[in-house]
Design a protein around this motif. Structure first.
Motif, PDB file in Angstrom:
ATOM      1  N   ALA A  65       0.830  -1.211   0.000  1.00  0.00           N
ATOM      2  CA  ALA A  65       0.000   0.000   0.000  1.00  0.00           C
ATOM      3  C   ALA A  65       0.860   1.254   0.000  1.00  0.00           C
ATOM      4  N   ALA A  66       1.909   1.276   0.837  1.00  0.00           N
ATOM      5  CA  ALA A  66       2.802   2.438   0.891  1.00  0.00           C
ATOM      6  C   ALA A  66       3.548   2.625  -0.423  1.00  0.00           C
ATOM      7  N   PHE A  67       3.974   1.531  -1.018  1.00  0.00           N
ATOM      8  CA  PHE A  67       4.696   1.593  -2.296  1.00  0.00           C
ATOM      9  C   PHE A  67       3.803   2.132  -3.403  1.00  0.00           C
ATOM     10  N   ALA A  68       2.582   1.615  -3.500  1.00  0.00           N
ATOM     11  CA  ALA A  68       1.659   2.084  -4.533  1.00  0.00           C
ATOM     12  C   ALA A  68       1.355   3.568  -4.368  1.00  0.00           C
ATOM     13  N   ALA A  69       1.127   3.994  -3.129  1.00  0.00           N
ATOM     14  CA  ALA A  69       0.846   5.410  -2.876  1.00  0.00           C
ATOM     15  C   ALA A  69       2.067   6.278  -3.179  1.00  0.00           C
ATOM     16  N   SER A  70       3.257   5.773  -2.855  1.00  0.00           N
ATOM     17  CA  SER A  70       4.489   6.526  -3.123  1.00  0.00           C
ATOM     18  C   SER A  70       4.703   6.736  -4.615  1.00  0.00           C
ATOM     19  N   VAL A  71       4.552   5.665  -5.382  1.00  0.00           N
ATOM     20  CA  VAL A  71       4.792   5.744  -6.820  1.00  0.00           C
ATOM     21  C   VAL A  71       3.737   6.602  -7.512  1.00  0.00           C
ATOM     22  N   ALA A  72       2.471   6.328  -7.231  1.00  0.00           N
ATOM     23  CA  ALA A  72       1.400   7.084  -7.883  1.00  0.00           C
ATOM     24  C   ALA A  72       1.427   8.550  -7.447  1.00  0.00           C
ATOM     25  N   GLY A  73       1.493   8.781  -6.155  1.00  0.00           N
ATOM     26  CA  GLY A  73       1.514  10.155  -5.657  1.00  0.00           C
ATOM     27  C   GLY A  73       2.766  10.905  -6.063  1.00  0.00           C
ATOM     28  N   GLY A  74       3.911  10.231  -6.015  1.00  0.00           N
ATOM     29  CA  GLY A  74       5.164  10.883  -6.405  1.00  0.00           C
ATOM     30  C   GLY A  74       5.189  11.271  -7.867  1.00  0.00           C
ATOM     31  N   PHE A  75       4.636  10.404  -8.723  1.00  0.00           N
ATOM     32  CA  PHE A  75       4.600  10.708 -10.152  1.00  0.00           C
ATOM     33  C   PHE A  75       3.689  11.898 -10.438  1.00  0.00           C
ATOM     34  N   PHE A 176      11.981   4.251 -13.389  1.00  0.00           N
ATOM     35  CA  PHE A 176      12.367   2.975 -12.795  1.00  0.00           C
ATOM     36  C   PHE A 176      13.307   3.185 -11.607  1.00  0.00           C
ATOM     37  N   THR A 177      14.185   4.170 -11.723  1.00  0.00           N
ATOM     38  CA  THR A 177      15.048   4.500 -10.587  1.00  0.00           C
ATOM     39  C   THR A 177      14.213   4.935  -9.395  1.00  0.00           C
ATOM     40  N   GLY A 178      13.232   5.785  -9.642  1.00  0.00           N
ATOM     41  CA  GLY A 178      12.348   6.212  -8.571  1.00  0.00           C
ATOM     42  C   GLY A 178      11.554   5.068  -7.978  1.00  0.00           C
ATOM     43  N   VAL A 179      11.090   4.157  -8.830  1.00  0.00           N
ATOM     44  CA  VAL A 179      10.313   3.007  -8.354  1.00  0.00           C
ATOM     45  C   VAL A 179      11.171   2.128  -7.441  1.00  0.00           C
ATOM     46  N   LYS A 180      12.416   1.858  -7.853  1.00  0.00           N
ATOM     47  CA  LYS A 180      13.293   1.010  -7.035  1.00  0.00           C
ATOM     48  C   LYS A 180      13.617   1.676  -5.701  1.00  0.00           C
ATOM     49  N   LEU A 181      13.823   2.978  -5.720  1.00  0.00           N
ATOM     50  CA  LEU A 181      14.066   3.687  -4.458  1.00  0.00           C
ATOM     51  C   LEU A 181      12.811   3.712  -3.599  1.00  0.00           C
ATOM     52  N   ALA A 182      11.657   3.883  -4.235  1.00  0.00           N
ATOM     53  CA  ALA A 182      10.399   3.937  -3.488  1.00  0.00           C
ATOM     54  C   ALA A 182      10.113   2.626  -2.769  1.00  0.00           C
ATOM     55  N   ILE A 183      10.382   1.488  -3.416  1.00  0.00           N
ATOM     56  CA  ILE A 183      10.134   0.205  -2.754  1.00  0.00           C
ATOM     57  C   ILE A 183      11.079   0.018  -1.591  1.00  0.00           C
ATOM     58  N   ALA A 184      12.344   0.446  -1.750  1.00  0.00           N
ATOM     59  CA  ALA A 184      13.304   0.325  -0.652  1.00  0.00           C
ATOM     60  C   ALA A 184      12.912   1.215   0.522  1.00  0.00           C
ATOM     61  N   TYR A 185      12.575   2.475   0.231  1.00  0.00           N
ATOM     62  CA  TYR A 185      12.205   3.405   1.300  1.00  0.00           C
ATOM     63  C   TYR A 185      10.885   3.022   1.955  1.00  0.00           C
ATOM     64  N   SER A 186       9.961   2.473   1.176  1.00  0.00           N
ATOM     65  CA  SER A 186       8.690   2.035   1.760  1.00  0.00           C
ATOM     66  C   SER A 186       8.917   0.896   2.748  1.00  0.00           C
TER      67      SER A 186
END
Length: 250
Positions: A65-75, A176-186
């Motif tokens: 849930a945090a990852f999906a919100a991070s990626v969608a909201g961040g984009f 993709f760089t942002g996605v990989k960082l987002a999953i790690a930070y989440s």
């Protein structure tokens, strides 16, 4: 590419073997760390017993849930901020120092707003991951070749068509760089929040094992998290390389 993969795995194997030797020889006390092979055995026993299934399910659900919100909201926020240069000039210095902010101090406020459930932990995980995605989106949009934008205007493409057919593919590597960082930070945000603020989840289980001197269980759970994050990142990396090959970039 194969040479790099072999070298990477060689470094990992060498590090694990060195850690195993240091633990077995007593240079690292068993009260501090157990050998990696014992971590793996303990993890296999926990999985076979099914004792960590409930905690793992809670953590993975919160991270997803945090990852999906991070990626969608961040984009979305990245696109909006890029379109507003004045706002960007105000926010960019804040992005640079964002991770120095002690996010966990907001937990009482989140608790008052969302109540005693998983939502405050998900929000904390989202706060950890979203800025990485915002910055990656901004970097990608900044680096779209002007020739591509001129081509879209020459072809009289609509904004939506240009965004989907030209801009989005052009910024894909940065996304993709942002996605990989987002999953790690989440993962970091959720596990850390569970560690100190929750009564369930892998973070809580690690904290409980630590407080009760259960080293085998604690390190087994830590190994499980490392394996999960590594597998997820490997999947995204493989997807990224596949798209790069299709575009002739790898």
């Amino acid at each position: 590419m194969k040479y790099v993969v072999v070298l990477r795995w060689g470094v990992i194997v060498l590090f694990v073997a060195l850690l195993e030797a240091l633990c077995r020889s007593g240079l690292i006390s068993r009260h501090t760390m157990i050998p990696p092979t014992e971590m793996a055995v303990a993890l296999a026993q926990l999985i076979a017993a099914g004792t960590i299934r409930a905690d793992a399910t809670v953590t993975l659900r919160n991270v997803a849930a945090a990852f999906a919100a991070s990626v969608a909201g961040g984009f979305v926020l990245g696109v909006a901020i890029h379109a507003l240069p004045r706002l960007r000039r105000v926010l960019e210095p804040l992005f640079a120092s964002y991770y120095a902010v002690p996010t966990f101090v907001f937990y009482p406020v989140l608790l008052a707003v969302f109540g005693m459930n998983d939502m405050p932990i998900i929000v904390i995980g989202t706060l950890f991951g979203i800025v990485a995605m915002i910055v990656a989106t901004l970097n990608g949009l900044d680096r779209i070749p002007r020739a591509l934008l001129k081509t879209a205007r020459v072809l009289r493409m609509s904004r939506i068509a240009a965004a989907l057919r030209i801009q989005l593919p052009a910024i894909a590597p940065h996304l993709f760089t942002g996605v990989k960082l987002a999953i790690a930070y989440s993962f970091i945000g959720v596990i850390a929040a569970e560690f100190i603020l929750s009564d369930r989840g892998l973070g809580y289980a690690i904290s409980y094992a630590y407080n009760n001197f259960e080293n085998r269980k604690m390190y087994a759970l830590m190994l499980l998290i490392i394996v999960i994050v590594s597998v997820v990142n490997a999947v995204f990396r493989a997807w990224e390389l596949r798209l790069a090959r299709r575009r002739g970039l790898a």
